[in-house]
Structure formats: C-alpha cells, structure tokens
Scaffold this motif. Structure first.
Motif, short mmCIF file in Angstrom:
data_model
loop_
_atom_site.label_atom_id
_atom_site.label_comp_id
_atom_site.label_asym_id
_atom_site.label_seq_id
_atom_site.Cartn_x
_atom_site.Cartn_y
_atom_site.Cartn_z
N LYS A 1 -25.44 19.10 -91.53
CA LYS A 1 -25.51 20.43 -91.17
C LYS A 1 -25.14 21.12 -92.57
CE LYS A 1 -24.22 20.93 -86.67
NZ LYS A 1 -23.32 21.73 -85.42
N ASP A 2 -25.60 22.29 -93.01
CA ASP A 2 -25.42 22.69 -94.47
C ASP A 2 -25.21 24.30 -94.34
OD1 ASP A 2 -25.32 22.97 -97.14
OD2 ASP A 2 -27.31 21.82 -97.64
N GLY A 3 -23.97 24.55 -95.02
CA GLY A 3 -23.91 25.94 -94.70
C GLY A 3 -22.55 26.38 -93.94
N THR A 4 -22.07 25.37 -93.57
CA THR A 4 -20.81 25.56 -92.78
C THR A 4 -19.66 26.36 -93.30
OG1 THR A 4 -21.31 23.29 -91.70
CG2 THR A 4 -19.01 24.26 -91.46
N ASN A 5 -19.20 25.68 -94.50
CA ASN A 5 -18.10 26.43 -95.32
C ASN A 5 -18.61 27.50 -96.43
OD1 ASN A 5 -15.52 26.69 -95.04
ND2 ASN A 5 -14.83 25.17 -96.46
N PHE B 1 -21.41 29.22 -110.16
CA PHE B 1 -22.21 27.72 -110.22
C PHE B 1 -21.79 26.70 -111.26
CE2 PHE B 1 -25.63 25.23 -111.99
CZ PHE B 1 -25.93 24.53 -110.85
N MET C 1 -23.15 12.16 -104.29
CA MET C 1 -24.57 12.53 -103.84
C MET C 1 -25.39 12.41 -105.02
SD MET C 1 -25.16 15.80 -101.56
CE MET C 1 -25.29 17.12 -103.05
N PHE D 1 -31.99 25.14 -104.38
CA PHE D 1 -30.73 25.64 -104.28
C PHE D 1 -30.72 27.10 -104.96
CE2 PHE D 1 -26.61 26.45 -106.14
CZ PHE D 1 -25.58 26.06 -105.05
N ARG E 1 -24.17 30.59 -101.08
CA ARG E 1 -25.33 29.55 -100.99
C ARG E 1 -26.42 30.11 -100.07
NH1 ARG E 1 -23.49 24.63 -99.00
NH2 ARG E 1 -21.48 25.75 -98.11
N ALA F 1 -16.67 19.96 -103.91
CA ALA F 1 -17.35 21.37 -104.16
C ALA F 1 -16.36 22.54 -103.20
CB ALA F 1 -18.50 21.21 -103.44
N ASN F 2 -15.35 21.98 -102.51
CA ASN F 2 -14.71 22.95 -101.69
C ASN F 2 -13.68 23.83 -102.65
OD1 ASN F 2 -11.65 23.46 -100.20
ND2 ASN F 2 -13.50 23.09 -98.76
N PRO F 3 -13.72 25.04 -102.35
CA PRO F 3 -12.93 25.82 -103.26
C PRO F 3 -11.42 25.38 -103.64
CG PRO F 3 -13.94 27.14 -101.41
CD PRO F 3 -14.21 25.92 -101.13
N HIS G 1 -19.07 15.14 -101.68
CA HIS G 1 -19.58 16.38 -102.07
C HIS G 1 -18.64 17.50 -101.62
CE1 HIS G 1 -22.70 19.15 -103.30
NE2 HIS G 1 -22.83 19.73 -102.27
N GLN H 1 -20.63 23.01 -110.34
CA GLN H 1 -21.60 22.14 -110.63
C GLN H 1 -20.74 21.09 -111.87
OE1 GLN H 1 -24.43 21.09 -109.70
NE2 GLN H 1 -25.18 19.79 -111.20
N LEU I 1 -34.03 20.19 -101.94
CA LEU I 1 -33.29 21.56 -101.62
C LEU I 1 -33.74 22.49 -102.81
CD1 LEU I 1 -31.19 23.22 -100.25
CD2 LEU I 1 -29.50 22.04 -101.16
C1 HEM Z 1 -29.63 18.61 -102.70
C2 HEM Z 1 -28.43 18.97 -102.97
C3 HEM Z 1 -27.35 19.37 -101.98
C4 HEM Z 1 -27.21 18.91 -100.81
C5 HEM Z 1 -28.06 18.21 -100.05
C6 HEM Z 1 -25.98 19.73 -100.30
C7 HEM Z 1 -25.37 19.65 -99.14
C8 HEM Z 1 -24.04 19.93 -98.57
C9 HEM Z 1 -23.68 19.94 -97.27
C10 HEM Z 1 -24.25 19.02 -96.32
C11 HEM Z 1 -22.29 20.50 -97.53
C12 HEM Z 1 -21.48 20.64 -96.18
C13 HEM Z 1 -21.57 21.94 -95.34
C14 HEM Z 1 -21.29 23.06 -95.88
O1 HEM Z 1 -20.08 23.38 -96.01
O2 HEM Z 1 -22.01 23.80 -96.41
C15 HEM Z 1 -22.05 21.08 -98.69
C16 HEM Z 1 -21.20 21.96 -99.10
C17 HEM Z 1 -21.16 22.58 -100.27
N1 HEM Z 1 -21.97 22.68 -101.44
FE1 HEM Z 1 -23.80 21.29 -101.38
N2 HEM Z 1 -25.38 20.39 -101.41
C18 HEM Z 1 -26.08 20.08 -102.34
C19 HEM Z 1 -26.13 20.59 -103.93
C20 HEM Z 1 -25.16 21.47 -104.12
C21 HEM Z 1 -24.83 22.16 -105.49
C22 HEM Z 1 -25.81 22.16 -106.49
C23 HEM Z 1 -23.83 23.00 -105.23
C24 HEM Z 1 -23.17 23.83 -106.54
C25 HEM Z 1 -23.11 23.61 -107.66
C26 HEM Z 1 -23.19 22.82 -104.00
C27 HEM Z 1 -22.17 23.42 -103.67
C28 HEM Z 1 -21.72 23.46 -102.35
C29 HEM Z 1 -20.29 24.17 -101.81
C30 HEM Z 1 -19.53 25.06 -102.73
C31 HEM Z 1 -20.13 23.67 -100.54
C32 HEM Z 1 -18.83 24.06 -99.57
C33 HEM Z 1 -17.84 22.99 -99.79
C34 HEM Z 1 -16.67 23.58 -98.85
O3 HEM Z 1 -16.08 24.69 -99.08
O4 HEM Z 1 -15.99 22.59 -98.12
N3 HEM Z 1 -23.97 21.88 -103.23
N4 HEM Z 1 -23.22 20.76 -99.47
#
Ligand code: HEM
Length: 432
Positions: free
Chosen positions: A245-249, A388, A400, A377, A356, A345-347, A341, A392, A375
């Motif tokens: 799931k992607d986009g939860t937080n 970003f 990851m 992005f 996103r 990535a969490n704030p 990840h 990053q 993806l």
């Molecule tokens: C193929 C590349 C990536 C995949 C498959 C991926 C996947 C995910 C997944 C599964 C989550 C957890 C669900 C969620 O809260 O949305 C997540 C969270 C997040 N991702 Fe990624 N992501 C990718 C790249 C990136 C990049 C490049 C960034 C920024 C530089 C990023 C920033 C974030 C942020 C800010 C969160 C929320 C973390 C939180 O607040 O808990 N992601 N991502």
C-alpha cells in the motif's frame, strides 16, 4: 526494552524515543494534521477541486491549480517540453492558447471551439477527435515552468525572465546511486495530465502538443497507470508494483494547515509575487528492479518498507493508519528498522513532509528479459530544498535502494490556479 545507539540520520545524542517526543510537541504535531488518520480540517472549494465521480469534470478555476490536491486520478500522461522559439510573444500566445484549450478539455469539450468534426472539410480540425463521446473523466491539466525557462544552462536570459526566477527553482543536486538519463530529464515547461480514462489524458496532451507546434517541442513524456498515492482521506490506499500500500501517510487534501506549511508557496516566499498559491513539482522516474524484489522473502520485503504487506500497518502494529511507533519492539528488535523506507522518510526523522502523487509505469521490457517498470514519482512542495531534496538525502541508507534506480529527474514551479475567464497560465509571471 533496549535503546540502540543513535542513528546517523538524527541529531547525535537523541534516542528515537526522545526525538519522537520532541517533534511530537512541535513539528510532528503540525504534521499530524497532514497525515492520514490524523487528518482534520475542511475541504475548501474551489481550492480543493474535487470530482464527484470518476467520470465527472474537475473545476479548472480556483486558487490553486487542479491536479495537486485533487483526489489522485487513475491515469497519467506527463510531458516535458523544450521551448524552441526565442520570441516571448509567441510563447505568451501559446500559453494563452493552451489555457483556452485546457479550460475546454477539462470540461469534457473539444480542444477548439469548432471541434473535431464540425469544421471545414478542407482544413485540419481544431480537435483530434479521439475523445469524442468520452466523459470529462476527472481530467486535470497542471502546468509547470522549469529553471531553464528563466535562464539557460549557459546563463542566457532568453525571455527576460531571469530576474523573476525564484531561488528555490534550481536544478536538483545529484544523489548517490542516481542513474539519471539527461534525454528524459529536465524541461522548460511541463504539463501533468491526470484522468480516470487514459485516452482522455493522452488526448489532452496530444492537443496541447499540436497547439504548441513551432513554439515548443516534446523533450520527454511518461505514461502512468495505477496511482501510487491517495491525496484525499476519502480515497482507498492503492498498491505500488512492490505490492505494498502506498500513500497511507501522505499529506492529504483535507489538511489545510499542513498544506499551507509544506505545499503551497506563500506571499512572502521567494517568487511570491507570481508564484504564491502555487507549488514546486519534482518528478523522478524510478525503475523498480522487480525481478530481484520478487526473490526477496516476505519478511525482507516488510523490513525494507517498515510496514506489513497485507494491511499496510507499521510493522508490529495493527491498523493501516496507526501512527508509526518507532519505539515498538518485536522479539527484542525494533519493529520498524532504522534502514526501512518508512523510518527514514517519515516526517519525524526526515524533518519535513511532501505531497506525493506518483503513478506506476511499465514501459515494456529492457531487452534482457526484465520489465522496464517502476514508479513515476511526483512530489509537490513549498520549496524543493526542504521538501524532496531533504527527504531524498535522508533516504541514502534506505534498504529499498537495492531494489530501485532513479533514471529521470526534473523540477518545475507550478503557478497558482486560474482566477477567472480572462486569466491564463503564466499571466502574473509574464505581466512585467
Ligand atoms: C520506487 C520508489 C518508492 C517506493 C516503491 C515507495 C514506497 C513507499 C511505501 C510503500 C510507503 C509506505 C506507505 C505510505 O505511507 O505511503 C512509502 C512512504 C513514503 N515514501 Fe516512498 N517510495 C518510493 C520512493 C520514495 C521517494 C523517492 C521519496 C522521497 C524522496 C519517498 C517518500 C516517502 C514518504 C515521505 C513516505 C511517508 C513516510 C511516513 O510518513 O511514514 N518515497 N513509500
């Protein structure tokens, strides 16, 4: 319960429990309003342009451009352009023509006033026709201006805009592991077309390209399917090509205060005289090495993300929208690993938030029997350096990284929304 030595990703001397506590009182408190589960506040029309149904029209006019906090549609056609004229008046003329066509197409009408089939049989139609009979499908068209529109790489001020380039609109730095291909990166202008019907998005881009002939040429473009984010609390969280799931937080449309803080450019910000109410857009085409991912165990996959694959809950917790508890331990180990990840990535640990809005892509195969998939992005933020780029950089130890490659990169400034019938994309920028 044991506390591990400090992570390199947080200030020395702070345990994860203490850092969480500190930010909980300040940053994280404000962030909570922007995160799922904690989302509060109101959706203010027309700032929040919403489509009532998947086939309906999304309002084109509003304080912010549609396509940013609009509930993410299912399909994407993104296109970046090089401007090929040196004539500012021609560029302005095209932006006006684009705005008129976008106004029509987002309402579900033909690109031009005559239409695909009602014109002279001896002239090319002012619409290409492949969207005839199709619903508006939630089409949004979002325009952005790249750094090279203001100043070329060799420093030329080709349209008299150099003094109006806001400092945050700078080329992105390189990051460890980048495999950026210049031919599919950058651009003077961009259009992000999102819709719930792929043909509607492609039709819109095709007609804008047609209207731009002689003024712009397509530099690169990307099709996307299957949104990888939700941008509204009303949407179910989709899954990305890793199956998570992607986009939860994510930041959500309903959290006004977090959007004001992290997404929208404000009056007093650099470039606020023309960009206030707008936002910076960062795109990264990220190849996902899905064949290697598919050989990783479920446990390895979940440790890499920091969440469980089934429900999307943080590891060691139960509900998808449970706030991530970094102190949670399972069998004497932290449930959300420091290299995951989500941890990085969490704030709480990245110290910032971004909106996103990405999409999955599969661009065939690579000739070696592997899918060229990943993806695309997309992130919106108030300043790329504190958005970003900051996240990053914090992801440099992300587990990851073994499974992904960034192959394209671009940054654009997206002006505020269209105000009324006479407004056009870029009016405030080109008005002096
Ligand atoms: C193929 C590349 C990536 C995949 C498959 C991926 C996947 C995910 C997944 C599964 C989550 C957890 C669900 C969620 O809260 O949305 C997540 C969270 C997040 N991702 Fe990624 N992501 C990718 C790249 C990136 C990049 C490049 C960034 C920024 C530089 C990023 C920033 C974030 C942020 C800010 C969160 C929320 C973390 C939180 O607040 O808990 N992601 N991502």
């Amino acid at each position: 319960m044991t506390e591990r030595p400090d992570s390199p990703h947080r200030p020395a001397g702070l345990s994860r429990r203490r850092l969480f506590g500190l930010l909980g009182a300040g940053t994280a408190g404000a962030l909570a309003a922007g995160t799922a589960g904690g989302a509060i506040g109101r959706a203010t029309a027309p700032d929040l342009a919403t489509a009532a149904g998947a086939t309906d029209a999304v309002p084109f006019v509003g304080a912010h451009q549609a396509g940013i906090v609009t509930p993410a549609q299912d399909r994407l056609h993104f296109v970046a352009f090089d401007v090929i004229t040196d004539d500012r008046a021609e560029l302005v003329g095209m932006l006006k023509a684009w705005t008129a066509a976008a106004r029509r197409m987002t309402a579900g009408r033909d690109a031009g006033p005559v239409g695909a089939v009602a014109g002279s049989p001896y002239a090319p139609p002012d619409d290409t026709g492949e969207a005839l009979g199709l619903a508006p499908s939630g089409l949004t068209l979002t325009v952005g201006f790249g750094p090279t529109l203001f100043t070329t790489a060799d420093g030329a001020d080709r349209f008299g805009l150099a003094s109006r380039r806001p400092k945050p609109l700078a080329e992105l730095p390189s990051f460890p592991g980048d495999a950026i291909e210049p031919a599919i990166s950058g651009g003077d202008l961009c259009i992000q077309a999102c819709a719930n019907d792929p043909q509607v998005a492609v039709h819109a881009v095709r007609n804008l390209v047609r209207l731009g002939a002689g003024v712009v040429s397509v530099r690169w473009s990307q099709l996307g399917f299957g949104r990888t984010s939700s941008t509204s609390t009303g949407q179910a969280t989709p899954r990305n090509l890793f199956g998570f799931k992607d986009g939860t937080n994510n930041l959500k449309a309903e959290s006004d205060s977090a959007l004001d803080r992290f997404v929208w450019v404000a009056d007093g910000d650099p470039g606020g005289d023309w960009l206030a109410g707008g936002s910076y857009l960062v795109t990264r085409r990220i190849r996902m090495l899905i064949e290697s991912w598919d050989t990783a165990s479920l446990d390895e996959q979940e440790r890499t993300i920091g969440r469980t694959k089934g429900t999307g809950a943080p590891r060691g917790q139960h509900g998808e929208f449970d706030p991530v508890d970094f102190t949670k331990q399972v069998d004497g180990e932290f449930a959300v690993p420091e290299t995951s990840h989500v941890f990085l990535a969490n704030p709480t640990n990245a110290g910032t938030a971004i909106l996103r809005r990405g999409y999955s892509f599969v661009d065939g195969s690579d000739g070696l029997g592997r899918l060229d998939a990943g993806l695309f992005f997309i992130a919106y933020q108030r300043d790329p350096a504190t958005g970003f780029v900051q996240v990053q950089r914090n992801l440099r130890a992300d587990a990851m990284n073994e499974y992904i490659r960034h192959t394209s990169s671009a940054v654009f400034a997206c002006p505020p929304g269209i105000r009324g019938a006479d407004d056009w994309w870029g009016r405030a920028l080109f008005s002096r």
